[in-house]
Design an enzyme around this catalytic site. Structure first.
Site, mmCIF file in Angstrom:
data_model
loop_
_atom_site.group_PDB
_atom_site.id
_atom_site.type_symbol
_atom_site.label_atom_id
_atom_site.label_comp_id
_atom_site.label_asym_id
_atom_site.label_seq_id
_atom_site.Cartn_x
_atom_site.Cartn_y
_atom_site.Cartn_z
ATOM 1 N N LEU A 296 -5.949 5.621 2.081
ATOM 2 C CA LEU A 296 -4.541 6.391 1.712
ATOM 3 C C LEU A 296 -3.505 6.134 2.650
ATOM 4 O O LEU A 296 -4.013 6.357 3.920
ATOM 5 C CB LEU A 296 -4.692 7.734 1.483
ATOM 6 N N ARG B 40 0.609 -1.302 0.022
ATOM 7 C CA ARG B 40 -0.058 -0.166 0.148
ATOM 8 C C ARG B 40 0.752 1.182 0.253
ATOM 9 O O ARG B 40 0.729 2.329 -0.673
ATOM 10 C CB ARG B 40 -0.882 -0.319 1.205
ATOM 11 N N ASP C 184 -8.096 12.337 6.906
ATOM 12 C CA ASP C 184 -6.994 12.337 7.967
ATOM 13 C C ASP C 184 -6.546 10.975 7.789
ATOM 14 O O ASP C 184 -6.898 10.133 6.916
ATOM 15 C CB ASP C 184 -7.177 12.812 9.419
ATOM 16 N N GLY D 50 -7.360 8.326 9.515
ATOM 17 C CA GLY D 50 -8.483 7.542 10.113
ATOM 18 C C GLY D 50 -9.214 7.034 8.708
ATOM 19 O O GLY D 50 -9.070 7.470 7.741
ATOM 20 N N ASP E 44 -12.618 7.555 7.243
ATOM 21 C CA ASP E 44 -13.959 8.423 7.344
ATOM 22 C C ASP E 44 -14.268 9.039 8.684
ATOM 23 O O ASP E 44 -15.180 9.387 9.084
ATOM 24 C CB ASP E 44 -15.032 7.297 7.018
ATOM 25 N N ASN F 261 -13.122 14.098 1.050
ATOM 26 C CA ASN F 261 -13.750 12.866 0.626
ATOM 27 C C ASN F 261 -15.163 12.833 0.674
ATOM 28 O O ASN F 261 -15.614 13.476 1.810
ATOM 29 C CB ASN F 261 -13.316 11.594 1.596
ATOM 30 N N THR F 262 -16.045 12.241 0.090
ATOM 31 C CA THR F 262 -17.485 12.409 0.091
ATOM 32 C C THR F 262 -17.570 11.054 0.586
ATOM 33 O O THR F 262 -17.136 9.890 0.291
ATOM 34 C CB THR F 262 -18.219 12.490 -1.073
ATOM 35 N N HIS F 263 -18.697 10.602 1.512
ATOM 36 C CA HIS F 263 -19.124 9.466 2.001
ATOM 37 C C HIS F 263 -20.475 9.272 1.863
ATOM 38 O O HIS F 263 -21.459 10.309 2.356
ATOM 39 C CB HIS F 263 -18.567 9.217 3.369
ATOM 40 N N ARG G 274 -10.052 3.059 -1.653
ATOM 41 C CA ARG G 274 -8.622 2.701 -0.937
ATOM 42 C C ARG G 274 -8.533 3.704 0.186
ATOM 43 O O ARG G 274 -8.724 4.843 0.131
ATOM 44 C CB ARG G 274 -7.713 2.787 -1.891
ATOM 45 N N SER H 84 -22.049 12.833 3.539
ATOM 46 C CA SER H 84 -21.355 13.639 4.195
ATOM 47 C C SER H 84 -20.038 13.952 3.162
ATOM 48 O O SER H 84 -19.689 13.290 2.325
ATOM 49 C CB SER H 84 -20.729 12.783 5.545
HETATM 50 C C1 GRF Z 1 -20.210 7.487 -3.602
HETATM 51 O O1 GRF Z 1 -21.460 7.020 -3.164
HETATM 52 C C2 GRF Z 1 -19.088 7.685 -2.680
HETATM 53 O O2 GRF Z 1 -19.324 8.422 -1.757
HETATM 54 C C3 GRF Z 1 -18.895 6.272 -2.313
HETATM 55 O O3 GRF Z 1 -18.830 5.446 -3.557
HETATM 56 C C4 GRF Z 1 -19.702 6.023 -4.282
HETATM 57 C C5 GRF Z 1 -19.027 6.416 -5.745
HETATM 58 O O4 GRF Z 1 -20.104 6.521 -6.538
HETATM 59 N N1 GRF Z 1 -17.497 6.109 -1.787
HETATM 60 P P1 GRF Z 1 -19.663 6.956 -8.159
HETATM 61 O O5 GRF Z 1 -18.579 5.968 -8.359
HETATM 62 O O6 GRF Z 1 -19.158 8.358 -8.091
HETATM 63 O O7 GRF Z 1 -20.964 6.473 -8.934
#
Ligand code: GRF
Length: 195
Positions: free
Chosen positions: A92, A64, A140, A142, A144, A106-108, A90, A135
């Site tokens: 990081l 990694r 960081d 961790g 998420d 990052n989006t979650h 992944r 979100s």
């Molecule tokens: C998103 O919901 C993202 O937050 C999550 O995986 C999804 C990615 O969807 N980690 P896409 O590849 O943008 O359609």
């Protein structure tokens, strides 16, 4: 105009939405490159929008950390003001987080700190909750659990499957991501102070 590098692993529908937002001259950012840790289907969106892309295949490296160092070398030449993880599946390595951060978000697809990890939508369904969320966080070391930059509740409806729930969450993710990018560009969000 913020220079964005976006990193993906999958279909890239959120990337596509961001590329479309960047087509609006009033949006204070543009994607200078898209990277992936595999031959991600979402790379086609970069091609379609004429954005350069690169692939740093996780499986091509013996660790990694080595993958992370190669990813850093692939991202740095684009001189991003902000790196966006948009479906990068992944974790990081610390060297990458330190190298790219604090301008690393990052989006979650959950209402963090609820349901962190790679199966947030599935986990929310399994938990039987009647609402989850989306979100945007600063990344960081961790998983998420970095500083929250934006989050919003999304309803879980009877009969939802992982796909129908995720499809309801993603548009919220996309809007929150755009709002966070605008906030960073306007100086309303200072990632250095959040780190
Ligand atoms: C998103 O919901 C993202 O937050 C999550 O995986 C999804 C990615 O969807 N980690 P896409 O590849 O943008 O359609």
């Amino acid at each position: 105009m913020l220079r964005l590098v976006v990193l993906i692993s999958g279909g890239g529908s959120n990337l596509r939405a961001l590329l479309q937002r960047c087509d609006d001259p009033a949006f204070p950012a543009h994607v200078v490159a898209v990277g992936a840790d595999r031959d991600a289907a979402g790379l086609v969106h970069a091609d379609e929008f004429g954005v350069p892309s690169f692939m740093t295949p996780f499986t091509a490296y013996s660790s990694r950390e080595e993958w992370g160092d190669a990813l850093l070398e692939a991202v740095r030449p684009w001189a991003p003001d902000l790196v966006v993880l948009s479906g990068l599946m992944r974790l990081l390595p610390p060297r990458v987080v330190d190298g790219l951060g604090p301008a690393l978000i990052n989006t979650h697809p959950a209402y963090l700190p609820e349901f962190p990890g790679a199966h947030a939508v599935r986990d929310a369904l399994a938990a039987g909750v009647d609402e989850t969320g989306a979100s945007v966080i600063a990344v960081d070391h961790g998983c998420d659990n970095g500083p929250l930059l934006a989050r919003e509740r999304v309803a879980v409806l009877p009969g939802d499957t992982e796909a129908t729930l995720h499809d309801r969450i993603k548009p919220v993710e996309r809007r929150l991501l755009a709002e966070v990018v605008e906030g960073i560009a306007a100086g309303r969000i200072d990632l250095k102070e959040r780190a």
